[in-house]
Structure formats: structure tokens, C-alpha cells
Write an enzyme that holds these catalytic residues in place. Structure first.
Site, PDB file in Angstrom:
ATOM      1  CG  ASP A 118     -12.381  11.338  14.778  1.00  0.00           C
ATOM      2  OD1 ASP A 118     -13.313  12.123  14.748  1.00  0.00           O
ATOM      3  OD2 ASP A 118     -11.977  10.640  15.802  1.00  0.00           O
ATOM      4  CD  GLU A 155     -13.049  16.396  13.552  1.00  0.00           C
ATOM      5  OE1 GLU A 155     -13.472  16.971  14.664  1.00  0.00           O
ATOM      6  OE2 GLU A 155     -12.808  15.850  14.484  1.00  0.00           O
TER       7      GLU A 155
END
Ligand code: CA
Ligand code: CA
Ligand code: CA
Length: 647
Positions: free
Chosen positions: A309, A345
Site C-alpha cells: 500500500d 501501489e
């Protein structure tokens, strides 16, 4: 209802007075039967009853599943001739009639699941891990001979660890399951159920920040509250001993950009996203030890990899440090599990995320292609040409491979942070655009990601909660349906639920399924390189070859390498056809893919490109409606928003 639909379409062939060549009729029936069987298994029990009753008839003798390989070669040889057009020909490229060739590597088709909104197994309105287990057959039933499943072979679970929020991106215990979702035992069962189906499972790894309710942060905050005399967090042995967690985060005694005031103190702490998400100090060796312990914990439980993330926020505006940290992280995880898959990401432009590949992390999401303004949506809306899509892919391949030769692109169209397409593709062609966009994503190389519900054309935009609406299995009061996030606004879906779409051969769902099946049929789609074919392209038509040679030496007649004109100069610089070339692993070494994003059917003379050769075969197609592609010699007729795959 299913049967009525199919037979009425079959009837229309007779009414239209088309020449009923016996062979074509039997082919049509064979395909019909395959469709019915597939759809029957797919939908509710009463539909499968219909399928069974049909297969009991005399049709089954020449149209049984065992005949499918014969049927396939007939289709390959004859696709497009005999004047089969319209609804009946739709079934010629039915998903059930192609043999799969699924390789067990990292080039997968991944289904992103937000557990909260997926499927609720115990009736509290919140999705859970048992719900994911219950619906695994929807994602992949583990049986290659059936086409009733989506065919995705990897699942990415958004965060599942304990958290005070519904989305769970702020974690309070990295080595547990949020009780709303179930238990570690449920997780273990999910892992083994996935692996039984040859589906790999990756989980979200949220390392930029924890929850402000994580014990680490609470300990640090309490220490600062209880020691107002402390004006500096120097690395004295006494202080490090008294409260090591002070060094897990970034505290400052002055206000700074991206910092929040720590209530009850004169201190500030770094929290780039929100005060409830304090940023971790990733320079701290103790934090790194915790991280290595966390990844080992999940690897021991059988996960196949991680989705990282918010990697651009590890060190805000410092790519060098981000790459350095990810290099350490990648090395750490791969020393724990050599073949782990990692995707990061980095929500930024290609020119920036391409650099991150230097870390050795397998994949970064292809943000350049995703979202409302990305390459995929722009082509689907005809704001840019399909040829420019092929060129963008080819350019990205060159850029990424220059940083890391073993890069694996990670295309996606939408995710949990993005508006869903049904909200912004509007007007007469909206459904066609939803379908085409889905295919453009699934035609990209690498590991392609599909966000749950995308395959149904679900809607959701504005607040984040709306983008994470309950999976539309059937009506809202049906068993297992989730309530969705509490603050989600009320809105109606544009397209029907799975229950209705499953039995409609032209639904978005069935289109997606065929697009995924295309990836599972031809390994070169996910693994090959891209060569745009300008000779066959114009404003509406985009043509490109996806090609790859595995284990073929450049002496092989099938070896493919292009010059600047797109001619194959594989063997000693001699120009030769590309299509038809075979590869030991991929079987088809090259596929020509033609996309038409015009509002009308188009004709393309494939002979204009030397790579086509003299005997191209229409081998797969994706169509948004009843109209199909046909190939007569080298003349390809392709419907509006159609995609034709030639081998
Ligand atoms: Ca539940
Ligand atoms: Ca299957
Ligand atoms: Ca950070």
C-alpha cells in the site's frame, strides 16, 4: 427463460431465410448446447435442469462436450465463412470451446476483493473470510473443463487485520484477523481452498502507517503525555530503553507539513493521510524487524505474496529512499519465500513508477492506463485511438524493461479508490464502453487486476464508501448480500445483478468472462511483447501483435523479431510471416489483435501487413452484442467495439 431466449434466436435464423447449410446448423447447435450447459451450471438450479434436459436429446450425440476439440478446429478453419452472421454465429467463439493453456507463474489474472462488501456468511451484513470461501467457485472452481467461473487465478484481499475502520487500512494488529472478518483458522482454510484451485492469494501490506490505536503508537503517545519535560527525542540508551516505540514513528516538537498535533502534548507526529494513520519510521531497524516478522508470519500461513500500500508515501517526495526501502523489503520477503509475488501501489505517472522497478519488486500498478482519464478509458470513449493504446503499451514495455528486465506489468482499470466506470461511461454506447474498457485491461501484458464487481459493470463514485458497494450477487435482501459501508450513499446500479447477467450471453459479466478466458487460452497475451501494426490501423482500428519466444533460438523459423516497419526479421534478417509461428510453451507464438472503437462495423485487409501471411485464422473474438467478426481470406469484417484475435 434461458431456453426460450436461445431458441428464439435460433428460430430467427430460419425466419431470416438464410441458407441453412446442414453443417453450419449442426455447428450452431453444438455451440448452443455448450452455451446452455455453461449458463445452466452458472445460474440457479432450475436453469441447469433445462440444460440437462437438452443434453438428453439426440443433439448430444454430435454436440457433446467430447466433440469440442473437433468443433474448435472447425471453428478455426471456417470462422467467418459460410455466411454465418448475427446471433447464431455468436456461439462460434463461445468461451467453452477453447482449450485452456494456463501456466503456473506470476502472470496471472487477479481478482481484488474488499472482504467487507463481498459475501456475508453469517448474516451480520458484513462480508467475511468464510464468505470469500463460499464464493471461491465464482472466482475459480479449480476445474479447467468448466467455464462457469470467472477464471481469475489470483486473489488480492484488501486489509483483513484488526482495525477501527471499515476499510481496515489502519491496522492495530498485523498478525491477526479482524473479528468482523473471522479468525486465523478461517484464513488458513481460505488459503488451502485457494491453493486447491491453483489460485494464489496475496494480501495487502500496509507499511506506511499504522492505526493511531495500534499499541505501538499508544505506548509512544502515552509516554510523551506522561513526560511533558521531554523536549527532544534523542537516541539516548535510557530513552530507547524506556520507550522504544518513540522511534517507531516520526515525532517533532515543531509543526511540519504532513504532521498532526498529538493531543495533550506539545508534540507533532507525521500522518500524511489522516490523523488516525501515523506514518511509521521506516529508517528504524526495530520497525524493519517488525516488518520482517509480519511478512514471515503470513508467508508461514501460506500467502503467495503481498500488495504494498501507498509506496510513494514511504518517504514522501523521496524516490531514492523509497526505492532503497523497497529493495530491502523485496530482498527480505524473497529470502523468506523465493517465488513470492509483490505488487506496489505507486499512484503516480509511468515516468515515476517505472523507476521503482529498480527495487526488484515484481510489479507496480499501471496507473497510467487506469481510471477516468487513463489510456483505457480514453480509448473506450474514443477520445484516443486504439492504435495509441498499442503504442502506449509498447512504450511502457520498453521503459519498464530498461529498468528491470524481469518486470511484470500490473494493469488494472479500476480499484477501490477509483470511480467505477458505469458512472462515467454514459449515453448510447455506455455499455459497449464498459465492456471494451474491461477487455483493454485484460488484453494487457503482465498480471491483470479486476476489481470485484467491475465484471458486472457495478456503479459507485464520489465518496470512497460508494466505490466499495456490496457485490451485486442478486437482490439486496438475498442471503449473503452485504450491507456495505455505513456511510455509503444510496444509489441504483445501472446494470443488473449477477443472477440476471449470468443467463444473458451478452451481459457485461459474460463478456468479462470471455476476456479472462482469452488470457487463459493464449499465454502469449500476458507474457509477450507488443508490436503496434500501423499498416492495419487507422483512426478507428488499432492493430498490434503480441508475440513471444520461449526457448526458441534466433535460428528457429518461428523466432520473431521486428524491424522498424513491423516486418518479422527473425531469421537472418529475412522477412517472413509472424502469424502461425509456434512456441514450445505458448503454442501460439504470436497473435494479431484488432480493435474497432468506431460506431460501425469496419473491414480490414489483413494482407496489408507482411506478418499476416497467406492463411490467417480468426481464433477468438470479443463482441459487445450480437454482431460478430468474420474473416474471408485476408478480409476481416469487425463489428463496432469488436475485438478480433487472429493467429
Ligand atoms: Ca459477516
Ligand atoms: Ca473452471
Ligand atoms: Ca511515510
Amino acid at each position: 427463460m434461458m431456453r426460450k431466449k436461445i431458441f428464439s434466436r435460433f428460430g430467427s435464423l430460419n425466419k431470416s431465410g438464410r441458407k441453412a447449410n446442414t453443417r453450419i446448423v449442426s455447428l450452431g447447435m453444438a455451440a448452443l448446447l455448450l452455451t446452455m450447459t455453461a449458463c445452466g451450471q452458472n445460474a440457479a438450479g432450475d436453469l441447469s435442469g433445462n440444460a440437462d434436459s437438452v443434453s438428453d436429446t439426440s443433439l448430444s450425440s454430435d454436440a457433446g462436450v467430447s466433440a469440442s476439440s473437433d468443433l474448435r478446429s472447425d471453428v478455426d478453419a471456417d470462422a467467418g465463412i459460410g455466411g454465418i452472421t448475427g446471433a447464431d454465429a455468436f456461439n462460434l467463439d463461445d468461451v467453452a470451446d477453447k482449450e485452456l493453456n494456463i501456466l503456473d507463474d506470476k502472470y496471472r489474472t487477479t481478482y481484488e476483493i474488499f472482504v467487507y462488501s463481498f459475501y456475508d456468511s453469517d448474516g451480520d451484513g458484513i462480508g467475511d473470510l468464510r464468505g470469500v470461501i463460499d464464493k471461491l467457485d465464482y472466482v475459480n472452481d479449480g476445474d479447467d473443463s468448466t467455464s462457469t467461473d470467472l477464471g481469475c487465478n489470483e486473489i488480492w484481499l484488501m486489509p483483513i487485520s484488526p482495525s477501527p475502520t471499515y476499510h481496515k487500512y489502519d491496522i492495530t494488529d498485523y498478525k491477526e484477523i479482524d473479528p468482523e472478518y473471522g479468525t486465523l483458522e478461517d484464513f488458513d482454510e481460505l488459503v488451502s481452498a485457494c491453493h486447491k484451485r491453483k489460485v494464489s492469494l496475496i494480501i495487502d501490506l500496509v507499511l506506511n502507517h499504522t492505526s493511531n490505536e495500534h499499541p505501538w503508537f499508544k505506548e509512544a503517545a502515552n509516554y510523551l503525555r506522561e513526560h511533558p519535560e521531554l523536549t527532544e527525542i534523542g537516541k539516548t540508551p535510557e530513552l530507547m530503553d524506556a520507550c522504544p516505540y518513540l522511534y517507531y514513528y516520526n515525532f517533532s516538537n515543531e509543526p511540519q507539513t504532513g504532521y498532526e498535533k498529538l493531543a495533550g502534548t506539545n508534540w507533532y507526529y507525521e500522518a500524511r493521510f489522516w490523523s488516525g494513520m501515523p506514518d511509521l519510521n521506516l529508517d528504524n531497524d526495530m520497525v524493519k524487524e517488525e516488518i520482517a516478522d509480519i511478512t514471515q508470519f503470513w508467508i508461514d500461513r501460506g500467502v503467495d505474496g503481498f500488495r504494498l500500500d501507498a509506496v510513494t508515501s514511504y518517504y514522501t517526495d523521496n524516490d531514492t529512499s523509497n526505492i532503497e526501502f523497497m529493495t530491502w523489503l523485496n530482498d527480505t520477503i524473497k529470502s523468506q519465500k523465493e517465488d513470492a509475488y509483490i505488487v506496489g501501489e505507486a499512484w503516480t505517472a509511468l515516468s515515476r513508477y517505472s523507476k521503482y522497478y529498480a527495487s526488484g519488486v515484481d510489479s507496480f500498478f499501471a496507473f497510467e492506463f487506469s481510471g477516468t482519464e487513463g489510456v483505457i478509458a480514453s480509448v473506450a470513449r474514443s477520445k484516443r485511438s486504439p492504435l495509441s493504446y498499442a503504442k502506449a503499451i509498447s512504450d511502457a514495455e520498453k521503459e519498464l524493461s530498461s529498468v528491470n528486465e524481469s518486470y511484470i506489468d500490473a494493469p488494472f482499470f479500476t480499484n477501490h479508490d477509483m470511480a467505477r466506470a458505469a458512472g462515467y461511461f454514459v449515453g448510447r454506447s455506455s455499455e459497449k464502453m464498459v465492456k471494451l474498457a474491461g477487455a483493454l485491461n485484460l488484453l494487457m501484458g503482465g498480471n491483470a487486476f479486476v476489481y470485484y464487481g467491475e465484471e458486472l459493470g457495478m456503479k459507485g463514485s464520489g465518496k470512497d464508501e460508494n466505490k466499495r458497494a456490496p457485490m451485486q450477487w442478486e437482490s439486496a435482501d438475498a442471503t449473503g448480500m452485504c450491507q456495505g459501508p455505513k456511510d455509503m450513499e444510496k444509489f441504483d446500479m445501472t446494470y443488473p445483478s449477477l443472477m440476471e447477467q449470468a443467463s444473458d450471453p451478452y451481459s457485461i459479466y459474460n463478456y468479462y468472462k470471455k476476456a479472462i478466458r482469452l488470457r487463459n487460452t493464449y499465454p502469449v497475451i500476458a507474457r509477450g511483447k507488443t508490436q503496434p501494426v500501423e499498416a492495419l490501423s487507422d483512426d478507428d482500428i488499432g492493430a498490434f501483435v503480441r508475440y513471444g519466444n520461449t526457448g526458441l533460438s534466433s535460428d528457429s523459423n518461428d523466432y520473431i523479431a521486428f524491424d522498424e516497419n513491423g516486418d518479422n526479421i527473425g531469421v537472418d534478417g529475412v522477412i517472413s510471416p509472424v502469424l502461425g509461428a509456434k512456441d514450445p510453451l505458448y503454442k501460439e507464438a504470436a497473435l494479431l489483435i484488432i480493435i474497432n472503437n468506431a460506431d460501425e462495423a469496419k473491414t480490414v485487409d489483413l494482407g496489408k501487413w507482411s506478418g499476416t501471411g497467406s492463411s490467417p485464422k480468426l481464433s477468438y473474438q470479443l463482441n459487445v452484442g450480437e454482431e460478430v467478426s468474420t474473416l474471408d481470406g485476408t478480409s476481416l469484417s469487425i463489428p463496432s467495439y469488436g475485438i478480433a484475435v487472429i493467429k
